[in-house]
Motif scaffolding. Structure first.
Motif, PDB file in Angstrom:
ATOM      1  N   THR A   1       0.388  -5.935   1.041  1.00 21.05           N
ATOM      2  CA  THR A   1      -1.032  -6.228   0.887  1.00 21.05           C
ATOM      3  C   THR A   1      -1.259  -7.736   0.744  1.00 21.05           C
ATOM      4  OG1 THR A   1      -0.866  -5.854  -1.501  1.00 21.05           O
ATOM      5  CG2 THR A   1      -1.548  -3.980  -0.122  1.00 21.05           C
ATOM      6  N   GLY A   2      -0.186  -8.499   0.920  1.00 20.94           N
ATOM      7  CA  GLY A   2      -0.269  -9.955   0.856  1.00 20.94           C
ATOM      8  C   GLY A   2       0.664 -10.529  -0.186  1.00 20.94           C
ATOM      9  N   VAL A   3       0.927 -11.793  -0.050  1.00 17.81           N
ATOM     10  CA  VAL A   3       1.797 -12.516  -0.970  1.00 17.81           C
ATOM     11  C   VAL A   3       1.020 -13.712  -1.502  1.00 17.81           C
ATOM     12  CG1 VAL A   3       3.989 -13.751  -1.232  1.00 17.81           C
ATOM     13  CG2 VAL A   3       3.835 -11.837   0.379  1.00 17.81           C
ATOM     14  N   THR A   4       1.063 -13.908  -2.794  1.00 18.48           N
ATOM     15  CA  THR A   4       0.479 -15.108  -3.400  1.00 18.48           C
ATOM     16  C   THR A   4       1.594 -15.896  -4.072  1.00 18.48           C
ATOM     17  OG1 THR A   4      -0.026 -13.954  -5.455  1.00 18.48           O
ATOM     18  CG2 THR A   4      -1.780 -14.060  -3.798  1.00 18.48           C
ATOM     19  N   TYR A   5       1.416 -17.204  -4.117  1.00 15.16           N
ATOM     20  CA  TYR A   5       2.407 -18.016  -4.823  1.00 15.16           C
ATOM     21  C   TYR A   5       1.713 -19.103  -5.627  1.00 15.16           C
ATOM     22  CZ  TYR A   5       2.097 -21.634  -1.169  1.00 15.16           C
ATOM     23  OH  TYR A   5       1.664 -22.625  -0.312  1.00 15.16           O
ATOM     24  N   ARG A   6       2.391 -19.503  -6.703  1.00 12.32           N
ATOM     25  CA  ARG A   6       1.930 -20.586  -7.574  1.00 12.32           C
ATOM     26  C   ARG A   6       3.064 -21.587  -7.700  1.00 12.32           C
ATOM     27  NH1 ARG A   6      -2.123 -18.379 -11.597  1.00 12.32           N
ATOM     28  NH2 ARG A   6      -2.330 -16.207 -11.008  1.00 12.32           N
TER      29      ARG A   6
ATOM     30  N   ASP B   1       0.832  -1.193   0.000  1.00  9.47           N
ATOM     31  CA  ASP B   1       0.000   0.000   0.000  1.00  9.47           C
ATOM     32  C   ASP B   1       0.874   1.253   0.000  1.00  9.47           C
ATOM     33  OD1 ASP B   1       0.802   0.478   2.652  1.00  9.47           O
ATOM     34  OD2 ASP B   1      -1.093  -0.196   3.512  1.00  9.47           O
ATOM     35  N   GLU B   2       0.236   2.424   0.113  1.00 10.46           N
ATOM     36  CA  GLU B   2       0.986   3.687   0.030  1.00 10.46           C
ATOM     37  C   GLU B   2       1.957   3.881   1.191  1.00 10.46           C
ATOM     38  OE1 GLU B   2      -2.867   3.639   1.620  1.00 10.46           O
ATOM     39  OE2 GLU B   2      -2.482   3.566  -0.499  1.00 10.46           O
ATOM     40  N   ALA B   3       1.776   3.162   2.302  1.00 12.97           N
ATOM     41  CA  ALA B   3       2.703   3.212   3.439  1.00 12.97           C
ATOM     42  C   ALA B   3       3.727   2.071   3.373  1.00 12.97           C
ATOM     43  CB  ALA B   3       1.928   3.151   4.748  1.00 12.97           C
ATOM     44  N   TRP B   4       3.774   1.348   2.276  1.00 14.31           N
ATOM     45  CA  TRP B   4       4.666   0.218   2.031  1.00 14.31           C
ATOM     46  C   TRP B   4       4.409  -0.954   2.966  1.00 14.31           C
ATOM     47  CZ3 TRP B   4       6.999  -1.017  -2.219  1.00 14.31           C
ATOM     48  CH2 TRP B   4       7.216  -0.009  -3.145  1.00 14.31           C
TER      49      TRP B   4
END
Length: 127
Positions: free
Chosen positions: A85-90, A79-82
């Motif tokens: 917002t989450g991590v996704t993996y495949r 987000d704007e404050a660094w």
């Protein structure tokens, strides 16, 4: 596999090994290829990808499942404050049947240490 964002990374090994920086790895003689790793956000995502890749090999061995290669893509935003917002993996696995790969990946998702730590929330402080 999907296109990666500016923060996306891949970690590959074995028959699915791609280009990138080579990292030594206990489960594969040629090591892991990590690509790209040019900023801190990518390093965070690479921690997830390498952990998952490593655990695919470890858990496959424990379950008696042959794995010839692994490719893990990890990505996420901020987000704007660094704040993440989450991590996704495949994960792509070369070797096992679809049923065995499904069992293996479900197990890895339960036990992979870095994703578990991030899910639980990780305090970070300057010493």
């Amino acid at each position: 596999m999907a296109d990666l964002s500016v923060f996306g990374v891949t970690a590959t090994a074995g028959s699915l090994r791609g280009p990138g920086v080579t990292l030594a790895h206990a489960w594969t003689p040629e090591g892991i290829a990590a690509d790209p790793v040019t900023n801190g956000a990518q390093v965070l995502h690479l921690a997830v990808a390498v952990c998952v890749l490593n655990d695919v090999y470890r858990e496959a061995r424990a379950l008696g499942i042959e794995v010839r290669g692994v490719r893990v893509e990890a990505d996420g935003g901020f987000d704007e404050a660094w704040r993440s917002t989450g991590v996704t993996y495949r994960v792509e696995v070369d070797g096992p049947s679809a049923e065995a790969a499904g069992r293996l990946l479900a197990r890895v998702d339960e036990v992979a240490e870095v994703p578990r730590a991030l899910r639980a929330g990780v305090p970070v402080a300057r010493a």
